[in-house]
Design a protein around this motif. Structure first.
Motif, PDB file in Angstrom:
ATOM      1  N   ILE A 312       0.860  -1.193   0.000  1.00  0.00           N
ATOM      2  CA  ILE A 312       0.000   0.000   0.000  1.00  0.00           C
ATOM      3  C   ILE A 312       0.891   1.236   0.000  1.00  0.00           C
ATOM      4  O   ILE A 312       1.803   1.338   0.826  1.00  0.00           O
ATOM      5  CB  ILE A 312      -0.900   0.043   1.255  1.00  0.00           C
ATOM      6  N   ARG A 313       0.615   2.175  -0.907  1.00  0.00           N
ATOM      7  CA  ARG A 313       1.330   3.459  -0.880  1.00  0.00           C
ATOM      8  C   ARG A 313       0.363   4.560  -0.452  1.00  0.00           C
ATOM      9  O   ARG A 313      -0.767   4.636  -0.946  1.00  0.00           O
ATOM     10  CB  ARG A 313       1.957   3.766  -2.235  1.00  0.00           C
ATOM     11  N   VAL A 314       0.845   5.401   0.453  1.00  0.00           N
ATOM     12  CA  VAL A 314       0.008   6.422   1.083  1.00  0.00           C
ATOM     13  C   VAL A 314       0.658   7.786   0.889  1.00  0.00           C
ATOM     14  O   VAL A 314       1.822   7.971   1.238  1.00  0.00           O
ATOM     15  CB  VAL A 314      -0.171   6.119   2.588  1.00  0.00           C
ATOM     16  N   ALA A 315      -0.094   8.730   0.311  1.00  0.00           N
ATOM     17  CA  ALA A 315       0.438  10.054  -0.020  1.00  0.00           C
ATOM     18  C   ALA A 315      -0.050  11.095   0.974  1.00  0.00           C
ATOM     19  O   ALA A 315      -1.255  11.226   1.224  1.00  0.00           O
ATOM     20  CB  ALA A 315       0.008  10.452  -1.435  1.00  0.00           C
ATOM     21  N   MET A 316       0.878  11.847   1.518  1.00  0.00           N
ATOM     22  CA  MET A 316       0.583  12.892   2.501  1.00  0.00           C
ATOM     23  C   MET A 316       0.904  14.250   1.908  1.00  0.00           C
ATOM     24  O   MET A 316       1.995  14.470   1.382  1.00  0.00           O
ATOM     25  CB  MET A 316       1.425  12.667   3.760  1.00  0.00           C
ATOM     26  N   LYS A 317      -0.041  15.184   2.001  1.00  0.00           N
ATOM     27  CA  LYS A 317       0.203  16.538   1.513  1.00  0.00           C
ATOM     28  C   LYS A 317       1.124  17.275   2.485  1.00  0.00           C
ATOM     29  O   LYS A 317       1.304  16.852   3.637  1.00  0.00           O
ATOM     30  CB  LYS A 317      -1.120  17.293   1.370  1.00  0.00           C
ATOM     31  N   PRO A 318       1.710  18.400   2.063  1.00  0.00           N
ATOM     32  CA  PRO A 318       2.482  19.213   3.008  1.00  0.00           C
ATOM     33  C   PRO A 318       1.596  19.693   4.157  1.00  0.00           C
ATOM     34  O   PRO A 318       0.413  19.982   3.971  1.00  0.00           O
ATOM     35  CB  PRO A 318       2.968  20.392   2.156  1.00  0.00           C
ATOM     36  N   ILE A 319       2.150  19.769   5.340  1.00  0.00           N
ATOM     37  CA  ILE A 319       1.418  20.215   6.520  1.00  0.00           C
ATOM     38  C   ILE A 319       0.898  21.635   6.293  1.00  0.00           C
ATOM     39  O   ILE A 319       1.569  22.471   5.681  1.00  0.00           O
ATOM     40  CB  ILE A 319       2.340  20.142   7.751  1.00  0.00           C
ATOM     41  N   SER A 320      -0.292  21.901   6.807  1.00  0.00           N
ATOM     42  CA  SER A 320      -0.966  23.162   6.504  1.00  0.00           C
ATOM     43  C   SER A 320      -0.522  24.335   7.377  1.00  0.00           C
ATOM     44  O   SER A 320      -0.902  25.475   7.105  1.00  0.00           O
ATOM     45  CB  SER A 320      -2.482  22.979   6.624  1.00  0.00           C
ATOM     46  N   THR A 321       0.247  24.088   8.427  1.00  0.00           N
ATOM     47  CA  THR A 321       0.789  25.183   9.240  1.00  0.00           C
ATOM     48  C   THR A 321       2.142  25.590   8.681  1.00  0.00           C
ATOM     49  O   THR A 321       3.106  24.830   8.758  1.00  0.00           O
ATOM     50  CB  THR A 321       0.932  24.767  10.710  1.00  0.00           C
ATOM     51  N   LEU A 322       2.217  26.783   8.113  1.00  0.00           N
ATOM     52  CA  LEU A 322       3.457  27.309   7.562  1.00  0.00           C
ATOM     53  C   LEU A 322       3.986  28.411   8.475  1.00  0.00           C
ATOM     54  O   LEU A 322       3.225  29.246   8.976  1.00  0.00           O
ATOM     55  CB  LEU A 322       3.239  27.886   6.160  1.00  0.00           C
ATOM     56  N   MET A 323       5.309  28.424   8.685  1.00  0.00           N
ATOM     57  CA  MET A 323       5.904  29.481   9.491  1.00  0.00           C
ATOM     58  C   MET A 323       5.938  30.806   8.730  1.00  0.00           C
ATOM     59  O   MET A 323       6.134  31.861   9.324  1.00  0.00           O
ATOM     60  CB  MET A 323       7.320  29.083   9.918  1.00  0.00           C
ATOM     61  N   ARG A 324       5.782  30.743   7.420  1.00  0.00           N
ATOM     62  CA  ARG A 324       5.550  31.936   6.614  1.00  0.00           C
ATOM     63  C   ARG A 324       4.113  31.818   6.109  1.00  0.00           C
ATOM     64  O   ARG A 324       3.851  31.338   5.010  1.00  0.00           O
ATOM     65  CB  ARG A 324       6.552  32.017   5.461  1.00  0.00           C
ATOM     66  N   PRO A 325       3.146  32.266   6.920  1.00  0.00           N
ATOM     67  CA  PRO A 325       1.741  31.890   6.721  1.00  0.00           C
ATOM     68  C   PRO A 325       1.140  32.359   5.397  1.00  0.00           C
ATOM     69  O   PRO A 325       1.535  33.377   4.834  1.00  0.00           O
ATOM     70  CB  PRO A 325       1.034  32.554   7.905  1.00  0.00           C
ATOM     71  N   LEU A 326       0.152  31.594   4.939  1.00  0.00           N
ATOM     72  CA  LEU A 326      -0.620  31.950   3.760  1.00  0.00           C
ATOM     73  C   LEU A 326      -1.713  32.951   4.138  1.00  0.00           C
ATOM     74  O   LEU A 326      -2.036  33.135   5.314  1.00  0.00           O
ATOM     75  CB  LEU A 326      -1.249  30.687   3.159  1.00  0.00           C
ATOM     76  N   GLY A 327      -2.301  33.555   3.118  1.00  0.00           N
ATOM     77  CA  GLY A 327      -3.372  34.508   3.354  1.00  0.00           C
ATOM     78  C   GLY A 327      -4.667  33.829   3.743  1.00  0.00           C
ATOM     79  O   GLY A 327      -4.961  32.708   3.320  1.00  0.00           O
ATOM     80  N   THR A 328      -5.450  34.523   4.582  1.00  0.00           N
ATOM     81  CA  THR A 328      -6.739  33.992   5.032  1.00  0.00           C
ATOM     82  C   THR A 328      -7.651  35.162   5.399  1.00  0.00           C
ATOM     83  O   THR A 328      -7.353  36.312   5.091  1.00  0.00           O
ATOM     84  CB  THR A 328      -6.557  33.036   6.233  1.00  0.00           C
TER      85      THR A 328
END
Length: 396
Positions: A312-328
């Motif tokens: 089984i291969r399992v794909a994980m996205k990059p973690i959503s907490t960035l130290m250089r945050p995205l806009g919200t």
């Protein structure tokens, strides 16, 4: 037949894991669980939380004198960081709660996390009410239950291992001959990969992402050996083993894709290049004295195990907490803002492999008990032995 549930928040006093349906007589020590909890905390690119916590379980029920009792197994995992969050996470009302939010409240919700959706769904004002439970810290309790399932599987000759095959755009070469003990080999690597050349480039990319305030995702491969043919079933959609494995893997936080065997690659090939030819294999009892010349299917056909290695291969996205945050958007004001920067990892893919092992162990232990039943380990062994004896007489 087998089920587990977890409870607890990331910065609460503890996590709890309750596993129900485990037969009596399974040899079990706290060390069997603690070993996997420690493996989950490994990995280059992890954050400061891993330096704070040293996860250990305390059995609250279901185990006596080193053996399971057949009753629910309750395990407690204390959060060392709780002492620093008591004022914030206290379950009781506090003076000042009516005057405004507690410290560390979150209204600048993070893209890619459960913050905003959960806040709207549960009608909360502070996204901490959501993120504390949505945090991957919860998977500690999953690994605890999975570790118990791993012991059950080990008792009947089934082993579960994993290794990292991709991280941050770098592929790791899969060995032509896999190690006999995959985890012993992969755990020796800071990234749990079996390719030291790729590992060096991965570490370079992790360092660059950390410097840039960014995060990286990747892929782990889970390999299960020693399975008998016939776990799962073709007769109903919810009994198909590959479907049950897919659901379990996709329930892991940040996991966005699952493949068994060749997976998506099968759609790009002809049938002759996808399906595994069958040949006689006298003495191969667990597969009915046959074997597949290849294992492109990854150990399942028609929703059932074939007896070949389950891959089984399992794909994980990059973690959503960035130290250089995205806009919200700040949900308290409706104004544009930068997302909150909670303490986090640059990557947690090596740990995800251990979590995926735990979820695979649970699904397979459930399928094993579904097929062979038994209120005790002795009864399970007898039922499995009778099944293997019947297979021994079928083909050969």
């Amino acid at each position: 037949m087998l089920r587990f549930t977890t409870a607890g928040e990331s910065h609460g006093p503890a996590l709890v894991s309750i596993l129900e349906g485990m037969p009596a007589g399974v040899p079990l020590l706290a060390a069997d669980v603690d070993t996997d909890l420690a493996r989950r905390q490994q990995g280059y690119g992890r954050g400061r939380r891993m330096q704070i916590e040293t996860d250990r379980i305390e059995f609250l029920s279901g185990v006596r004198a080193g053996e399971t009792l057949g009753s629910p197994i309750a395990m407690l995992i204390r959060n060392s960081d709780w002492k620093n969050w008591l004022e914030i996470m206290d379950p009781a009302p506090r003076d000042g709660d009516a005057e405004g939010p507690r410290k560390r409240h979150v209204t600048r919700v993070r893209p890619g996390h459960a913050d905003l959706t959960g806040l709207l769904k549960y009608d909360r004002r502070d996204a901490r009410d959501i993120l504390e439970r949505a945090s991957a810290r919860e998977t500690t309790a999953r690994v605890a239950s999975g570790a118990v399932c791993r012991v059950l599987l080990r008792e009947v000759g089934i082993s579960v291992g994993s290794h990292l095959v991709h991280l941050g755009g770098v592929d790791a070469a899969r060995p032509v001959v896999m190690p006999g003990d995959i985890n012993a080999a992969s755990d020796a690597s800071p990234l749990r990969t079996l390719d030291p050349v790729a590992e060096a480039e991965m570490i370079t990319r992790i360092d660059a992402a950390k410097k840039d305030g960014n995060t990286l995702g990747g892929i782990c491969e889970v390999v299960v050996t020693g399975l008998p043919v016939g776990l799962g079933s073709h007769v109903s959609w919810d009994r198909r083993l590959d479907g049950r494995l897919g659901q379990a893997m996709l329930s892991i936080p940040a996991v966005k894709g699952v493949e068994i065997g060749l997976g998506f690659e099968t759609a790009r090939r002809t049938g002759a290049d996808v399906h595994d030819e069958i040949e006689a294999a006298p003495g191969n009892t667990r597969m009915g004295h046959v074997r597949r010349k290849t294992n492109r299917a990854g150990g399942t056909e028609g929703g059932m195990t074939t007896g070949e290695d389950l891959v089984i291969r399992v794909a994980m996205k990059p973690i959503s907490t960035l130290m250089r945050p995205l806009g919200t958007v700040d949900v308290a004001t409706g104004e544009a803002a930068s997302a909150v920067a909670e303490r986090s990892d640059v990557t947690a893919v090596p740990a995800m492999g251990v979590i995926a092992e735990a979820m695979a162990a649970f699904v397979l232990a459930d399928a094993l008990l579904e097929k062979f039943g038994g209120d005790s380990m002795g009864e399970l062994r007898r039922n499995l032995s009778a099944y293997l004896s019947r297979l021994d007489e079928r083909v050969g």
